[in-house]
Design a protein around this motif. Structure first.
Motif, mmCIF file in Angstrom:
data_model
loop_
_atom_site.group_PDB
_atom_site.id
_atom_site.type_symbol
_atom_site.label_atom_id
_atom_site.label_comp_id
_atom_site.label_asym_id
_atom_site.label_seq_id
_atom_site.Cartn_x
_atom_site.Cartn_y
_atom_site.Cartn_z
ATOM 1 N N ALA A 57 49.228 35.026 31.967
ATOM 2 C CA ALA A 57 47.788 35.095 31.745
ATOM 3 C C ALA A 57 47.521 35.171 30.255
ATOM 4 N N TRP A 58 46.396 34.593 29.839
ATOM 5 C CA TRP A 58 46.038 34.601 28.425
ATOM 6 C C TRP A 58 44.528 34.605 28.269
ATOM 7 N N GLY A 62 35.523 32.336 27.247
ATOM 8 C CA GLY A 62 34.918 32.759 28.502
ATOM 9 C C GLY A 62 35.579 33.964 29.151
ATOM 10 N N THR A 63 36.712 34.424 28.596
ATOM 11 C CA THR A 63 37.343 35.630 29.130
ATOM 12 C C THR A 63 36.463 36.827 28.781
ATOM 13 N N THR A 64 36.121 37.613 29.767
ATOM 14 C CA THR A 64 35.284 38.785 29.521
ATOM 15 C C THR A 64 36.109 39.903 28.892
ATOM 16 N N GLU A 69 40.855 43.490 28.948
ATOM 17 C CA GLU A 69 41.438 44.832 28.991
ATOM 18 C C GLU A 69 42.192 45.068 30.299
ATOM 19 N N ARG A 70 41.640 44.607 31.407
ATOM 20 C CA ARG A 70 42.217 44.848 32.730
ATOM 21 C C ARG A 70 43.500 44.049 32.965
ATOM 22 N N ILE A 71 43.525 42.797 32.543
ATOM 23 C CA ILE A 71 44.669 41.921 32.823
ATOM 24 C C ILE A 71 45.666 41.916 31.666
ATOM 25 N N ILE A 72 45.185 41.696 30.463
ATOM 26 C CA ILE A 72 46.066 41.587 29.296
ATOM 27 C C ILE A 72 46.434 42.967 28.768
ATOM 28 N N GLY A 73 45.457 43.859 28.705
ATOM 29 C CA GLY A 73 45.687 45.194 28.179
ATOM 30 C C GLY A 73 44.967 45.381 26.864
ATOM 31 N N SER A 164 40.130 36.313 38.021
ATOM 32 C CA SER A 164 39.564 36.823 36.771
ATOM 33 C C SER A 164 39.089 35.664 35.902
ATOM 34 N N THR A 165 38.694 35.985 34.683
ATOM 35 C CA THR A 165 38.221 34.970 33.736
ATOM 36 C C THR A 165 39.286 34.568 32.723
#
Length: 180
Positions: A57-58, A62-64, A69-73, A164-165
């Protein structure tokens, strides 16, 4: 390990390939025979043993903030690759080679509505030189600032990523442990 300008890369555990011949992979959706390669952006997706299942994931346009924070950290870069603990030894011990190929022989390929994810050639391609050992695959991730996450099971992470976005890719997921 990234390609130089005018190059694309093919990663393999086989250090003796002298000529890449188009073929249809047993698991391919595409029916056209291709030689597959990747550019600098996609190269990190292949810093793994061939059969290692991985969810990546990256951050993209458009990534919220919440998904970042939730996916990448929080504060942990812009990209995360996840594998299962069962594959850590293979990550540390597999010798992977990068073949440098002439980019002019390749065209970008993408799924409908997606960014290009690979480059393909329909004619045989001869490497520009001998293959280069990639080195320690965990160290490659660290040097590139890509978080390498170890999980008991990829599926809960994957299910969050695909809804996710963030941008994402899953490779060899059929080799992942069964869903919990």
């Amino acid at each position: 390990m990234r390609p130089a300008p005018g190059e694309v890369l093919h990663f393999s555990e086989d250090p003796a390939i002298e000529r890449f011949v188009p073929h249809v992979a047993a698991t391919a959706v595409e029916t056209t025979p291709y030689v597959w390669a990747v550019d600098a952006r996609s190269a990190p997706s292949y810093w793994f043993p061939r059969d290692c299942p991985r969810a990546m994931a990256w951050v993209r346009a458009g990534t919220t903030d919440l998904d970042r924070e939730r996916i990448i950290g929080a504060g942990s870069g812009t990209r995360v690759h996840a594998i299962e603990y069962a594959w850590l030894d293979a990550m540390r011990t597999t010798t992977l080679y990068a073949y440098r190929l002439p980019a002019a022989a390749f065209a970008e390929i993408a799924s409908p509505g997606a960014d290009p994810h690979a480059h393909v050639a329909t004619e045989p391609v001869v490497p520009l030189g001998p293959p280069e050992p990639v080195g320690d695959l965990v160290d490659c991730h660290a040097a590139a600032g890509i978080q390498l996450r170890l999980l008991d099971n990829l599926w809960p992470f994957w299910d969050e990523v695909i809804t996710s976005t963030v941008g994402f890719s899953g490779i060899r997921l059929r080799n992942a442990a069964a869903r919990p």
